[in-house]
Design an enzyme around this catalytic site. Structure first.
Site, PDB file in Angstrom:
ATOM      1  N   GLU A  76      26.610  38.155  36.626  1.00  0.00           N
ATOM      2  CA  GLU A  76      26.064  38.663  35.625  1.00  0.00           C
ATOM      3  C   GLU A  76      26.473  40.304  35.616  1.00  0.00           C
ATOM      4  OE1 GLU A  76      21.967  37.717  34.674  1.00  0.00           O
ATOM      5  OE2 GLU A  76      21.944  36.040  35.460  1.00  0.00           O
ATOM      6  N   CYS A  94      27.697  47.889  34.971  1.00  0.00           N
ATOM      7  CA  CYS A  94      26.962  47.353  36.002  1.00  0.00           C
ATOM      8  C   CYS A  94      27.350  46.382  36.621  1.00  0.00           C
ATOM      9  CB  CYS A  94      25.493  47.524  35.446  1.00  0.00           C
ATOM     10  SG  CYS A  94      24.261  47.147  36.751  1.00  0.00           S
ATOM     11  N   CYS A 101      19.788  37.691  45.651  1.00  0.00           N
ATOM     12  CA  CYS A 101      19.716  38.622  46.164  1.00  0.00           C
ATOM     13  C   CYS A 101      18.666  38.372  47.416  1.00  0.00           C
ATOM     14  CB  CYS A 101      19.081  40.076  45.707  1.00  0.00           C
ATOM     15  SG  CYS A 101      19.053  41.426  46.632  1.00  0.00           S
ATOM     16  N   CYS A 105      12.546  42.162  46.316  1.00  0.00           N
ATOM     17  CA  CYS A 105      11.675  43.252  45.688  1.00  0.00           C
ATOM     18  C   CYS A 105      10.800  42.415  44.581  1.00  0.00           C
ATOM     19  CB  CYS A 105      12.745  44.393  45.024  1.00  0.00           C
ATOM     20  SG  CYS A 105      13.913  45.181  46.225  1.00  0.00           S
ATOM     21  N   CYS A 108      11.603  42.931  40.601  1.00  0.00           N
ATOM     22  CA  CYS A 108      13.050  42.557  40.238  1.00  0.00           C
ATOM     23  C   CYS A 108      13.245  41.094  40.037  1.00  0.00           C
ATOM     24  CB  CYS A 108      13.955  43.177  41.338  1.00  0.00           C
ATOM     25  SG  CYS A 108      15.584  42.715  40.945  1.00  0.00           S
ATOM     26  N   GLY A 161      22.054  41.636  43.505  1.00  0.00           N
ATOM     27  CA  GLY A 161      22.537  41.775  44.942  1.00  0.00           C
ATOM     28  C   GLY A 161      22.204  43.208  45.404  1.00  0.00           C
ATOM     29  N   GLU A 162      22.349  43.203  46.921  1.00  0.00           N
ATOM     30  CA  GLU A 162      22.157  44.323  47.590  1.00  0.00           C
ATOM     31  C   GLU A 162      23.672  44.644  47.978  1.00  0.00           C
ATOM     32  OE1 GLU A 162      20.259  46.961  48.507  1.00  0.00           O
ATOM     33  OE2 GLU A 162      21.787  47.623  49.848  1.00  0.00           O
ATOM     34  N   SER A 221      17.253  53.221  46.236  1.00  0.00           N
ATOM     35  CA  SER A 221      16.098  52.865  45.559  1.00  0.00           C
ATOM     36  C   SER A 221      14.810  53.126  46.243  1.00  0.00           C
ATOM     37  CB  SER A 221      16.545  51.333  45.162  1.00  0.00           C
ATOM     38  OG  SER A 221      15.766  50.860  44.171  1.00  0.00           O
ATOM     39  N   ASN A 223      11.201  54.158  44.848  1.00  0.00           N
ATOM     40  CA  ASN A 223      10.131  53.390  44.229  1.00  0.00           C
ATOM     41  C   ASN A 223       9.070  53.631  44.596  1.00  0.00           C
ATOM     42  OD1 ASN A 223      12.440  52.337  42.680  1.00  0.00           O
ATOM     43  ND2 ASN A 223      12.718  50.819  44.029  1.00  0.00           N
ATOM     44  N   ASN A 297      11.172  47.508  33.654  1.00  0.00           N
ATOM     45  CA  ASN A 297      11.350  46.245  32.782  1.00  0.00           C
ATOM     46  C   ASN A 297      10.722  45.060  33.157  1.00  0.00           C
ATOM     47  OD1 ASN A 297      13.310  48.096  31.133  1.00  0.00           O
ATOM     48  ND2 ASN A 297      14.603  48.301  32.884  1.00  0.00           N
ATOM     49  N   CYS A 340      17.559  47.125  33.801  1.00  0.00           N
ATOM     50  CA  CYS A 340      17.717  47.339  35.070  1.00  0.00           C
ATOM     51  C   CYS A 340      16.516  46.272  35.689  1.00  0.00           C
ATOM     52  CB  CYS A 340      17.326  48.839  35.310  1.00  0.00           C
ATOM     53  SG  CYS A 340      17.479  49.209  36.940  1.00  0.00           S
TER      54      CYS A 340
HETATM   55  S1  SF4 Z   1      16.058  45.633  43.399  1.00  0.00           S
HETATM   56 FE1  SF4 Z   1      17.893  45.244  44.006  1.00  0.00          FE
HETATM   57  S2  SF4 Z   1      17.943  44.805  46.295  1.00  0.00           S
HETATM   58 FE2  SF4 Z   1      15.812  44.580  45.264  1.00  0.00          FE
HETATM   59  S3  SF4 Z   1      15.666  42.491  44.927  1.00  0.00           S
HETATM   60 FE3  SF4 Z   1      16.490  43.266  43.111  1.00  0.00          FE
HETATM   61  S4  SF4 Z   1      18.711  43.090  43.178  1.00  0.00           S
HETATM   62 FE4  SF4 Z   1      17.819  42.822  45.463  1.00  0.00          FE
END
Ligand code: SF4
Length: 371
Positions: A76, A94, A101, A105, A108, A161-162, A221, A223, A297, A340
């Site tokens: 994506e 993006c 991932c 988090c 997410c 993904g990270e 990131s 947060n 979001n 995001c």
């Molecule tokens: S914010 Fe980034 S690192 Fe965290 S779960 Fe989502 S994609 Fe993975």
């Protein structure tokens, strides 16, 4: 297996060397590489061209597109228009670095999928090629095509993904993105975003010493202002707490014209109080960076709503009053699940996780840890 030189996996120098093995002259190989990346022209002796996107969704001017990877998996990617004062706009792409991932988090969508697999260099780079040449852009009359390609001015690794978990592939993709004979994206316009993997931050610091790559951007990131809050929404914080992350940010090579970016997803009732703004500014004191506040979001089945405007404005104003350079990210693509933190295929999410090793020095996070 085809040994045809692949312009989606190789820099121009590597492509020329690979083409020489099959008798292509330097001149012909270079011309073919340039034409592929600049005009979308494919030669039959190259590796196969990328597939067309299987789907695209449009929300206002934001375009999310999916590319089939086989095995019922897909990438994506999102094209985000950035308006300028002149009335024109540029586009940011993006890109994803993995399917799913492992980081889990809780805010997410991708984190709820778990890790399905890493993307190859080709699968990362083809996202740019598809965005430039194969996606049907709405509002094409307002754009400025160059040599048949739609402009993509910036690339951010903020999709699924990270990136630090798949760093070898990500760094090679960055070399190709920034190759002057290839896509030619300015390296200051490429940003790698991490959940806070300190080993990856250090490796990126080494990588940008390579010629021409010094200004590749790093976004972290954050947060949360405290370990307690951060660990509650980001499992990585249990192994890489804030003090360790801060040290890696301090040690990241300084560049005269590039600052780090600290991202802060503002989640109602979690990290949105004014004292949190004070604490995060204190954390960032002495680090040359921009604080990027991103209104949350909601993912699917989200326990939190989006924050209200007044809360976001008050948080940003407080950070600015603390002397911290702060920007608020405008929300785009929320209804197409393209904003995001909203990428991730629900159907895939319901599947059983495949446990995979991660690249060099990755901690053994399990995909299902935070579910
Ligand atoms: S914010 Fe980034 S690192 Fe965290 S779960 Fe989502 S994609 Fe993975």
């Amino acid at each position: 297996m085809s040994l045809s030189p692949d312009p989606l996996s190789l820099t121009s120098a590597e492509f020329i060397a690979a083409s020489a093995k099959s008798g292509r002259s330097r001149h012909d190989a270079l011309a073919a590489y340039r034409a592929f990346h600049r005009a979308g022209t494919h030669q039959p002796w190259m590796a196969a061209p990328p597939p067309r996107p299987t789907r695209q969704l449009v929300d206002d001017r934001t375009v999310k597109f999916l590319i089939d990877l086989g095995g019922d998996l897909e990438t994506e990617s999102v094209i985000i228009p950035m308006p300028h004062r002149t009335g024109r706009f540029s586009r940011t792409l993006c890109v994803s670095s993995q399917v799913g991932c492992a980081m889990g988090c809780t805010f997410c969508e991708t984190g709820q999928m778990g890790l399905m697999r890493h993307l190859s260099v080709r699968e990362i780079v083809q996202q740019l090629h598809v965005a430039r040449f194969l996606v049907e852009h709405p509002f094409a009359d307002e754009t400025r095509p160059t040599a048949g390609a739609f402009d993509i001015a910036n690339i951010v690794f903020m999709g699924m993904g990270e990136p630090m978990d798949n760093l070898d592939a990500v760094l090679q993709a960055v070399r190709i993105f920034c190759d002057g004979n290839g896509p030619g994206i300015g390296c200051s316009r490429v940003t790698i975003s991490t959940v806070g993997r300190t080993d990856g931050i250090r490796r990126l610091g080494e990588f940008i010493q390579e010629p021409g790559l010094r200004r590749v951007g790093l976004a972290v990131s954050l947060n949360a202002p405290t370990d307690e809050i951060r660990s509650s929404i980001m499992p990585i914080n249990r192994s890489e707490p804030l003090a360790k992350l801060r040290q890696a940010m301090v040690e990241f090579p300084k560049r005269p014209t590039s600052a780090l970016c600290a991202e802060y997803v503002l989640i109602p009732g979690v990290n949105d109080r004014l004292e949190h703004a004070d604490q995060i500014c204190e954390f960032l004191k002495g680090i040359r960076c921009s604080l990027n506040v991103i209104p949350y979001n909601p993912r699917r089945d989200s326990p939190w709503p989006a924050p209200d405007e007044a809360t976001v404005d008050a948080f940003v104003a407080r950070a600015i009053s603390n002397g911290q350079f702060t920007k608020r990210r405008r929300t785009k693509g929320r209804t197409a699940m393209a904003a995001c933190g909203q990428l991730g295929n629900e159907r895939v999410r319901r599947r059983k996780f495949i446990e995979l090793g991660t690249s060099r020095a990755a901690p053994s996070l399990r995909a299902d840890r935070a579910l």
